[in-house]
Scaffold this motif. Structure first.
Motif, PDB file in Angstrom:
ATOM      1  N   PHE A  33      17.379  76.545  73.240  1.00 50.78           N
ATOM      2  CA  PHE A  33      18.089  75.868  74.326  1.00 50.78           C
ATOM      3  C   PHE A  33      19.589  76.153  74.226  1.00 50.78           C
ATOM      4  O   PHE A  33      20.131  76.264  73.130  1.00 50.78           O
ATOM      5  CB  PHE A  33      17.893  74.345  74.218  1.00 50.78           C
ATOM      6  N   TYR A  35      23.120  74.293  75.638  1.00 46.94           N
ATOM      7  CA  TYR A  35      23.756  73.149  76.270  1.00 46.94           C
ATOM      8  C   TYR A  35      25.260  73.366  76.290  1.00 46.94           C
ATOM      9  O   TYR A  35      25.817  74.063  75.455  1.00 46.94           O
ATOM     10  CB  TYR A  35      23.501  71.867  75.475  1.00 46.94           C
ATOM     11  N   GLN A  37      28.717  70.697  76.311  1.00 49.97           N
ATOM     12  CA  GLN A  37      29.061  69.302  76.085  1.00 49.97           C
ATOM     13  C   GLN A  37      30.513  69.084  76.479  1.00 49.97           C
ATOM     14  O   GLN A  37      31.409  69.731  75.935  1.00 49.97           O
ATOM     15  CB  GLN A  37      28.846  68.930  74.615  1.00 49.97           C
ATOM     16  N   LEU A  43      25.573  65.873  77.123  1.00 46.71           N
ATOM     17  CA  LEU A  43      24.949  67.182  76.939  1.00 46.71           C
ATOM     18  C   LEU A  43      24.268  67.602  78.237  1.00 46.71           C
ATOM     19  O   LEU A  43      23.439  66.866  78.756  1.00 46.71           O
ATOM     20  CB  LEU A  43      23.900  67.107  75.831  1.00 46.71           C
ATOM     21  N   MET A  88      32.466  72.966  74.985  1.00 42.95           N
ATOM     22  CA  MET A  88      31.752  73.136  73.726  1.00 42.95           C
ATOM     23  C   MET A  88      30.332  73.552  74.073  1.00 42.95           C
ATOM     24  O   MET A  88      29.648  72.848  74.831  1.00 42.95           O
ATOM     25  CB  MET A  88      31.736  71.821  72.943  1.00 42.95           C
ATOM     26  N   LEU A  90      26.544  74.420  72.750  1.00 38.43           N
ATOM     27  CA  LEU A  90      25.626  74.124  71.652  1.00 38.43           C
ATOM     28  C   LEU A  90      24.293  74.811  71.879  1.00 38.43           C
ATOM     29  O   LEU A  90      23.704  74.697  72.958  1.00 38.43           O
ATOM     30  CB  LEU A  90      25.402  72.616  71.540  1.00 38.43           C
ATOM     31  N   PHE A 105      20.280  71.815  65.862  1.00 38.55           N
ATOM     32  CA  PHE A 105      21.420  72.347  66.596  1.00 38.55           C
ATOM     33  C   PHE A 105      22.258  73.266  65.713  1.00 38.55           C
ATOM     34  O   PHE A 105      22.326  73.097  64.487  1.00 38.55           O
ATOM     35  CB  PHE A 105      22.343  71.215  67.064  1.00 38.55           C
ATOM     36  N   GLY A 106      22.937  74.214  66.364  1.00 41.02           N
ATOM     37  CA  GLY A 106      23.981  74.963  65.692  1.00 41.02           C
ATOM     38  C   GLY A 106      25.253  74.136  65.645  1.00 41.02           C
ATOM     39  O   GLY A 106      25.314  73.014  66.163  1.00 41.02           O
ATOM     40  N   SER A 107      26.275  74.697  65.010  1.00 39.62           N
ATOM     41  CA  SER A 107      27.545  73.981  64.847  1.00 39.62           C
ATOM     42  C   SER A 107      28.409  74.005  66.099  1.00 39.62           C
ATOM     43  O   SER A 107      29.419  73.305  66.165  1.00 39.62           O
ATOM     44  CB  SER A 107      28.348  74.575  63.686  1.00 39.62           C
TER      45      SER A 107
END
Lengths: 114, 111
Positions: A33, A35, A37, A43, A88, A90, A105-107
């Motif tokens: 996925f 997203y 933010q 999100l 941001m 994600l 999630f990634g950072s």
């Protein structure tokens, strides 16, 4: 330690540039996925993929495209970056097989378009 | 459209206080997750609850899934500055892999 890796933590791009955001997961997850933010908006799902070479539009796909040529990699492409795409970003992955379903999630990549 | 409303939106408390965050929907979910996100990082999964009425504890954090699987709560006992962050609930609709995320609760715990 299982993880989702996003290629850049911070990016600054110019308006009109084509931007690639890369995401790699090492958990053999089927689902991936993207997203964005933003403060006050939470999100928002851009695109997602349930399998290799498969993609589906999320809630805000306009101005974005994606690519999933391999199971572990899901790329987000900004065709022509605009200032309203400053955000941001994600990436997340999940497994349909997991008994306790959840995302990893990634950072995140903080993208600034100038 | 399925929505998850979280309350409160913001919470600023002193170290040692207790707090509860609520996550409510009119839709039924097959499971519900809670995540914590620290500034500049991605959300991290704290817990998944699956059965209506289920209660899970993670040290000082207690999570409950409503009997009808439409709502959930997160209770923190004796909050610490390390609990500071954005708390997100997320529901999994039956038959779907895409989560519905809540609006988020931003918690600040001051020493």
């Amino acid at each position: 330690d299982v993880k989702v890796t996003q290629s850049s933590r911070y990016l600054v791009k110019r308006t009109g540039e084509k931007v690639f955001l890369e995401c790699v997961q090492d958990m053999d997850h089927e689902n991936m996925f993207w997203y964005r933010q933003d403060p006050g908006l939470g999100l928002r799902l851009i695109y997602f993929s349930y399998d290799v070479k498969m993609k589906e539009k999320g809630d805000i796909p306009e101005g974005y495209s994606v690519s999933r040529e391999k199971k572990e990699r899901f790329s987000l492409i900004l065709e022509s970056a605009s200032t309203n795409q400053t955000s941001m970003y994600l990436c997340a992955s999940s497994s349909t097989r997991a008994s306790n379903y959840g995302y990893t999630f990634g950072s995140g990549t903080r993208l600034t378009v100038v | 459209t399925q929505l998850l409303e979280q309350s409160p939106q913001f919470l600023s408390i002193q170290e040692g206080e207790n707090l509860t965050v609520y996550c409510n929907s009119s839709s039924v979910f097959s499971s519900l997750q809670w995540y914590r996100q620290e500034p500049g990082e991605g959300p991290v999964l704290l817990v998944t609850v699956v059965t209506g009425g289920e209660v899970k504890k993670l040290k000082r954090l207690t999570f409950q899934f409503g009997d009808a699987r439409k709502d959930s709560s997160l209770h923190i006992t004796a909050a610490q500055p390390g609990d500071t962050g954005l708390y997100l609930c997320a529901g999994k609709p039956t038959g779907f892999q895409k989560l519905v995320f809540g609006t988020g609760t931003r918690l600040l715990v001051s020493p």
